[in-house]
Design a protein around this motif. Structure first.
Motif, mmCIF file in Angstrom:
data_model
loop_
_atom_site.group_PDB
_atom_site.id
_atom_site.type_symbol
_atom_site.label_atom_id
_atom_site.label_comp_id
_atom_site.label_asym_id
_atom_site.label_seq_id
_atom_site.Cartn_x
_atom_site.Cartn_y
_atom_site.Cartn_z
ATOM 1 N N VAL A 135 0.844 -1.197 0.000
ATOM 2 C CA VAL A 135 0.000 0.000 0.000
ATOM 3 C C VAL A 135 0.878 1.245 0.000
ATOM 4 O O VAL A 135 0.640 2.204 -0.745
ATOM 5 N N LEU A 136 1.916 1.230 0.820
ATOM 6 C CA LEU A 136 2.831 2.375 0.884
ATOM 7 C C LEU A 136 3.559 2.575 -0.444
ATOM 8 O O LEU A 136 3.746 3.705 -0.894
ATOM 9 N N GLN A 137 3.954 1.477 -1.068
ATOM 10 C CA GLN A 137 4.646 1.581 -2.350
ATOM 11 C C GLN A 137 3.744 2.176 -3.415
ATOM 12 O O GLN A 137 4.202 2.946 -4.257
ATOM 13 N N LYS A 138 2.458 1.848 -3.373
ATOM 14 C CA LYS A 138 1.501 2.411 -4.333
ATOM 15 C C LYS A 138 1.474 3.941 -4.210
ATOM 16 O O LYS A 138 1.494 4.650 -5.204
ATOM 17 N N MET A 139 1.482 4.424 -2.970
ATOM 18 C CA MET A 139 1.478 5.873 -2.770
ATOM 19 C C MET A 139 2.845 6.462 -3.150
ATOM 20 O O MET A 139 2.915 7.474 -3.848
ATOM 21 N N TYR A 140 3.897 5.839 -2.710
ATOM 22 C CA TYR A 140 5.237 6.341 -2.976
ATOM 23 C C TYR A 140 5.521 6.412 -4.475
ATOM 24 O O TYR A 140 6.069 7.389 -4.958
ATOM 25 N N ASN A 141 5.104 5.400 -5.206
ATOM 26 C CA ASN A 141 5.348 5.373 -6.649
ATOM 27 C C ASN A 141 4.583 6.457 -7.391
ATOM 28 O O ASN A 141 4.927 6.777 -8.529
ATOM 29 N N SER A 142 3.565 7.017 -6.765
ATOM 30 C CA SER A 142 2.799 8.070 -7.428
ATOM 31 C C SER A 142 3.391 9.461 -7.206
ATOM 32 O O SER A 142 2.992 10.423 -7.841
ATOM 33 N N VAL A 143 4.360 9.569 -6.300
ATOM 34 C CA VAL A 143 4.969 10.866 -5.978
ATOM 35 C C VAL A 143 6.076 11.146 -6.998
ATOM 36 O O VAL A 143 6.962 10.308 -7.198
ATOM 37 N N PRO A 144 6.041 12.330 -7.634
ATOM 38 C CA PRO A 144 7.114 12.659 -8.579
ATOM 39 C C PRO A 144 8.466 12.674 -7.877
ATOM 40 O O PRO A 144 8.591 13.200 -6.777
ATOM 41 N N GLN A 145 9.449 12.089 -8.495
ATOM 42 C CA GLN A 145 10.789 12.005 -7.902
ATOM 43 C C GLN A 145 11.648 13.188 -8.305
ATOM 44 O O GLN A 145 11.501 13.829 -9.233
#
Length: 145
Positions: A135-145
């Motif tokens: 679940v955390l990875q789903k949110m993290y992957n959506s954040v622009p790097q």
């Protein structure tokens, strides 16, 4: 488990800095749909975070915490999609949204405290930890790097 909650807080901070009232899921959707100003954005994030805090606070087990954070992720991604089409560049006086900014900051702190407290109270199985990380990875992957 403590490391997972630290990771969650890092993701939440990143997501909320990327451009981010208590209520039900339908009121969250309504708040997101009605964003027109940066102040509306701050209030939408506060609504999303307060809903997650309420659900985590009432959680009796790890699955309920995971579901609350999954809803947080879904709502955050919906919010992100909504603001992509908005142009806040003409907003010159961000001081006009100080009250909304304070609500946003208070909801972020409340969520951090609530997650930390529940994280100390409830044990996660290895499978639940893995699901939580996903679940955390789903949110993290959506954040622009």
């Amino acid at each position: 488990m403590k490391k997972i909650f630290v990771a969650l807080m890092a993701v939440l901070v990143l997501a909320s800095c990327g451009g981010d009232k208590k209520g039900s899921s339908s009121s969250v959707s309504a708040v997101i749909e009605n964003i027109k100003t940066p102040g509306d954005y701050f209030l939408a994030v506060a609504t999303i975070q307060d809903r997650c805090s309420d659900r985590v606070d009432k959680a009796k087990n790890a699955d309920e915490i995971i579901d609350a954070v999954d809803e947080l992720t879904t709502n955050t991604l919906e919010l992100k999609e909504k603001i992509l089409g908005l142009d806040f560049s003409s907003t010159k006086n961000m001081d006009a949204y100080e009250s909304e900014g304070r609500k946003y900051a208070a909801s972020t702190e409340r969520l951090r405290v609530t997650l930390n407290e529940k994280g100390r109270q409830i044990e996660f199985t290895p499978e639940q930890q893995q699901k939580f990380v996903q679940v955390l990875q789903k949110m993290y992957n959506s954040v622009p790097q």
